[in-house]
Design a protein around this motif. Sequence first.
Motif, PDB file in Angstrom:
ATOM      1  N   ASP A 299      31.475  53.138  10.561  1.00  0.00           N
ATOM      2  CA  ASP A 299      30.453  52.790   9.570  1.00  0.00           C
ATOM      3  C   ASP A 299      30.501  53.694   8.348  1.00  0.00           C
ATOM      4  O   ASP A 299      30.080  53.293   7.251  1.00  0.00           O
ATOM      5  CB  ASP A 299      29.052  52.880  10.194  1.00  0.00           C
ATOM      6  CG  ASP A 299      28.778  51.721  11.137  1.00  0.00           C
ATOM      7  OD1 ASP A 299      29.453  50.684  11.023  1.00  0.00           O
ATOM      8  OD2 ASP A 299      27.885  51.864  12.006  1.00  0.00           O
ATOM      9  N   ASN A 300      31.000  54.906   8.523  1.00  0.00           N
ATOM     10  CA  ASN A 300      31.021  55.876   7.424  1.00  0.00           C
ATOM     11  C   ASN A 300      32.399  56.042   6.805  1.00  0.00           C
ATOM     12  O   ASN A 300      32.645  57.023   6.094  1.00  0.00           O
ATOM     13  CB  ASN A 300      30.520  57.228   7.922  1.00  0.00           C
ATOM     14  CG  ASN A 300      29.051  57.200   8.290  1.00  0.00           C
ATOM     15  OD1 ASN A 300      28.190  56.977   7.453  1.00  0.00           O
ATOM     16  ND2 ASN A 300      28.750  57.374   9.570  1.00  0.00           N
ATOM     17  N   SER A 301      33.312  55.107   7.099  1.00  0.00           N
ATOM     18  CA  SER A 301      34.667  55.176   6.555  1.00  0.00           C
ATOM     19  C   SER A 301      34.981  53.892   5.801  1.00  0.00           C
ATOM     20  O   SER A 301      34.377  52.845   6.034  1.00  0.00           O
ATOM     21  CB  SER A 301      35.681  55.361   7.688  1.00  0.00           C
ATOM     22  OG  SER A 301      35.404  56.538   8.422  1.00  0.00           O
ATOM     23  N   ASP A 302      35.918  54.000   4.877  1.00  0.00           N
ATOM     24  CA  ASP A 302      36.350  52.836   4.107  1.00  0.00           C
ATOM     25  C   ASP A 302      37.618  52.255   4.724  1.00  0.00           C
ATOM     26  O   ASP A 302      38.571  52.990   4.983  1.00  0.00           O
ATOM     27  CB  ASP A 302      36.614  53.221   2.648  1.00  0.00           C
ATOM     28  CG  ASP A 302      35.337  53.650   1.930  1.00  0.00           C
ATOM     29  OD1 ASP A 302      34.274  53.063   2.239  1.00  0.00           O
ATOM     30  OD2 ASP A 302      35.405  54.563   1.084  1.00  0.00           O
ATOM     31  N   PHE A 303      37.603  50.960   4.926  1.00  0.00           N
ATOM     32  CA  PHE A 303      38.748  50.282   5.516  1.00  0.00           C
ATOM     33  C   PHE A 303      39.094  49.035   4.712  1.00  0.00           C
ATOM     34  O   PHE A 303      38.216  48.384   4.149  1.00  0.00           O
ATOM     35  CB  PHE A 303      38.445  49.838   6.956  1.00  0.00           C
ATOM     36  CG  PHE A 303      38.425  50.948   7.957  1.00  0.00           C
ATOM     37  CD1 PHE A 303      39.564  51.266   8.668  1.00  0.00           C
ATOM     38  CD2 PHE A 303      37.269  51.664   8.189  1.00  0.00           C
ATOM     39  CE1 PHE A 303      39.556  52.283   9.606  1.00  0.00           C
ATOM     40  CE2 PHE A 303      37.246  52.681   9.123  1.00  0.00           C
ATOM     41  CZ  PHE A 303      38.398  52.995   9.837  1.00  0.00           C
ATOM     42  N   GLU A 304      40.374  48.708   4.728  1.00  0.00           N
ATOM     43  CA  GLU A 304      40.762  47.405   4.227  1.00  0.00           C
ATOM     44  C   GLU A 304      40.314  46.350   5.234  1.00  0.00           C
ATOM     45  O   GLU A 304      40.079  46.649   6.398  1.00  0.00           O
ATOM     46  CB  GLU A 304      42.276  47.339   4.040  1.00  0.00           C
ATOM     47  CG  GLU A 304      42.808  48.264   2.951  1.00  0.00           C
ATOM     48  CD  GLU A 304      44.317  48.162   2.796  1.00  0.00           C
ATOM     49  OE1 GLU A 304      44.936  47.434   3.606  1.00  0.00           O
ATOM     50  OE2 GLU A 304      44.861  48.801   1.889  1.00  0.00           O
ATOM     51  N   GLU A 305      40.241  45.102   4.790  1.00  0.00           N
ATOM     52  CA  GLU A 305      39.699  44.044   5.646  1.00  0.00           C
ATOM     53  C   GLU A 305      40.477  43.891   6.945  1.00  0.00           C
ATOM     54  O   GLU A 305      39.880  43.790   8.021  1.00  0.00           O
ATOM     55  CB  GLU A 305      39.701  42.719   4.875  1.00  0.00           C
ATOM     56  CG  GLU A 305      39.060  41.579   5.648  1.00  0.00           C
ATOM     57  CD  GLU A 305      38.901  40.336   4.813  1.00  0.00           C
ATOM     58  OE1 GLU A 305      39.606  39.348   5.094  1.00  0.00           O
ATOM     59  OE2 GLU A 305      38.089  40.360   3.870  1.00  0.00           O
ATOM     60  N   ASN A 306      41.795  43.891   6.884  1.00  0.00           N
ATOM     61  CA  ASN A 306      42.596  43.694   8.088  1.00  0.00           C
ATOM     62  C   ASN A 306      42.416  44.847   9.067  1.00  0.00           C
ATOM     63  O   ASN A 306      42.336  44.653  10.286  1.00  0.00           O
ATOM     64  CB  ASN A 306      44.076  43.542   7.726  1.00  0.00           C
ATOM     65  CG  ASN A 306      44.933  43.243   8.940  1.00  0.00           C
ATOM     66  OD1 ASN A 306      44.685  42.269   9.651  1.00  0.00           O
ATOM     67  ND2 ASN A 306      45.931  44.076   9.185  1.00  0.00           N
ATOM     68  N   THR A 307      42.334  46.052   8.538  1.00  0.00           N
ATOM     69  CA  THR A 307      42.158  47.224   9.395  1.00  0.00           C
ATOM     70  C   THR A 307      40.769  47.240  10.018  1.00  0.00           C
ATOM     71  O   THR A 307      40.605  47.585  11.188  1.00  0.00           O
ATOM     72  CB  THR A 307      42.383  48.511   8.591  1.00  0.00           C
ATOM     73  OG1 THR A 307      43.650  48.449   7.941  1.00  0.00           O
ATOM     74  CG2 THR A 307      42.335  49.734   9.486  1.00  0.00           C
ATOM     75  N   LEU A 308      39.756  46.850   9.233  1.00  0.00           N
ATOM     76  CA  LEU A 308      38.400  46.755   9.763  1.00  0.00           C
ATOM     77  C   LEU A 308      38.358  45.758  10.914  1.00  0.00           C
ATOM     78  O   LEU A 308      37.698  45.989  11.935  1.00  0.00           O
ATOM     79  CB  LEU A 308      37.444  46.320   8.652  1.00  0.00           C
ATOM     80  CG  LEU A 308      36.000  46.044   9.085  1.00  0.00           C
ATOM     81  CD1 LEU A 308      35.360  47.288   9.656  1.00  0.00           C
ATOM     82  CD2 LEU A 308      35.188  45.501   7.898  1.00  0.00           C
ATOM     83  N   SER A 309      39.083  44.660  10.764  1.00  0.00           N
ATOM     84  CA  SER A 309      39.130  43.645  11.809  1.00  0.00           C
ATOM     85  C   SER A 309      39.696  44.213  13.100  1.00  0.00           C
ATOM     86  O   SER A 309      39.126  44.022  14.185  1.00  0.00           O
ATOM     87  CB  SER A 309      39.987  42.467  11.326  1.00  0.00           C
ATOM     88  OG  SER A 309      40.136  41.513  12.347  1.00  0.00           O
ATOM     89  N   GLN A 310      40.808  44.934  13.011  1.00  0.00           N
ATOM     90  CA  GLN A 310      41.435  45.499  14.208  1.00  0.00           C
ATOM     91  C   GLN A 310      40.570  46.579  14.845  1.00  0.00           C
ATOM     92  O   GLN A 310      40.412  46.618  16.071  1.00  0.00           O
ATOM     93  CB  GLN A 310      42.802  46.081  13.836  1.00  0.00           C
ATOM     94  CG  GLN A 310      43.810  45.056  13.361  1.00  0.00           C
ATOM     95  CD  GLN A 310      45.131  45.701  13.004  1.00  0.00           C
ATOM     96  OE1 GLN A 310      45.617  46.591  13.688  1.00  0.00           O
ATOM     97  NE2 GLN A 310      45.726  45.258  11.918  1.00  0.00           N
ATOM     98  N   ALA A 311      40.017  47.455  13.990  1.00  0.00           N
ATOM     99  CA  ALA A 311      39.235  48.576  14.516  1.00  0.00           C
ATOM    100  C   ALA A 311      37.945  48.100  15.173  1.00  0.00           C
ATOM    101  O   ALA A 311      37.587  48.545  16.272  1.00  0.00           O
ATOM    102  CB  ALA A 311      38.926  49.558  13.388  1.00  0.00           C
ATOM    103  N   SER A 312      37.234  47.213  14.527  1.00  0.00           N
ATOM    104  CA  SER A 312      35.960  46.735  15.091  1.00  0.00           C
ATOM    105  C   SER A 312      36.195  45.956  16.378  1.00  0.00           C
ATOM    106  O   SER A 312      35.410  46.058  17.330  1.00  0.00           O
ATOM    107  CB  SER A 312      35.222  45.874  14.066  1.00  0.00           C
ATOM    108  OG  SER A 312      36.000  44.757  13.684  1.00  0.00           O
ATOM    109  N   SER A 313      37.280  45.196  16.428  1.00  0.00           N
ATOM    110  CA  SER A 313      37.600  44.452  17.644  1.00  0.00           C
ATOM    111  C   SER A 313      37.899  45.396  18.803  1.00  0.00           C
ATOM    112  O   SER A 313      37.456  45.171  19.942  1.00  0.00           O
ATOM    113  CB  SER A 313      38.796  43.528  17.388  1.00  0.00           C
ATOM    114  OG  SER A 313      39.178  42.857  18.554  1.00  0.00           O
TER     115      SER A 313
END
Length: 423
Positions: A299-313
């Motif tokens: 929540d406190n880091s900046d991610f690109e959309e694809n990376t956010l998808s992998q990390a949150s999953s």
Amino acid sequence: MKLPKILLGLAVWSASIATAYYMGLQVTSESSTVEAPGSDRSVTNQTSIDFTDQSESEAPLEVATSFFDDSKLNLEDAIGEFDRLTEEQTRDLLAQAFALPETDFRRSRFIRELLVQLAETAPEDALAMAAGIESLRESEEARISILEVWAENDPLATLEWARLALVSEPLRAQRSQLVAIYEGYAKNNPQAAFAAALQLPNESSFEQRIKSRALEEILEEQISSGGLLEAKIQVELLEEGPIKSALLNELVDEWASHDPVGAAAYVESLGENATDRMKTNLLSEWAESDPAAAAAWLDNSDFEENTLSQASSAIIREWTRYDMAASAEWLNTQPASPALDRAVISYTYQAAQEDPANAITWAESIENDSMRNRMMQHVAGNWKAEDPEAFQTYLDSSEFDEKQLERLQNAQPIQMGRRRGRP
């Protein structure tokens, strides 16, 4: 085929460090002859006397041999005696093991463990016997295990063997066996193994994969044995390039598996040099031990959309194994985004087994049309099988068109298999 270049690299490196290596052996040998305090003879003189009682030397053979007598001995118990066997006893047992019928499910494990034991004193003989294993897969697994042991005991000899023996091997077998050698080498001297692997050529994609994999395995061994600081320094001193980038990712991955908070602090210290791949590796490992903390860091880091998808999953996949409510609460705090679809799907799969009425609501929130339709059908199948009356009430109150209703009514339950590697 590029392997000759790799083997040539092994030969050049071997020659360059042979002197230092054997000087180290000489120092070790000399130190072993120093007299112990209060003793009137050296350690060397003491070890030259055979104090072994014959009955004791025969005991492990008797225990291991009883394995062949109508399964009187558990496989693990028999294997536990192998490190007490003499070389002659090991060879005798191998002859008996190879004579076992191939239908005996214990045969391959028994042979492999005996070959590993033989590798301690006669690695090339062990490799020759491994070549006689009927199953190609089991033969390769045995060779890999033997090479790890040999390289741990005598890396220079193993590398020299590889230079001559692997020329005719298929590429995949070459890669797995070379990597095994460096894994074994790293068990006793990870710094030297790392320096050696750096000398491997990397002109072709095949060579690059071998070099990267060898270095990654060395780092893993080094960190798991407590050499995190040394591993970090080694990687940071490398020249900028693909190898360093890959090893930084591996460093963070391995670090996070032991100390995710420390790994997170390191990633933060890199500032703009911290890649999304590093962050994803960190979060994937962190989620296995503390998904809530991993989610808070995301929540406190900046991610690109694809990376956010992998990390949150990755976070949701682990979190739902322990706390459905908390993982759902976190998902609800996230702004709607296609990047969260994979995380919502992970949650929905788990919820479909425990609360399909709730799961269908999550499935409806998926942004991607095809994914949403597919997940709704999966959940519908589960709900229909568990509570057909409630499921029909849901359909009756919905605003789906006839085609959508037909798909949901004909849906089949999710076939949920056990995740590999998970209890």
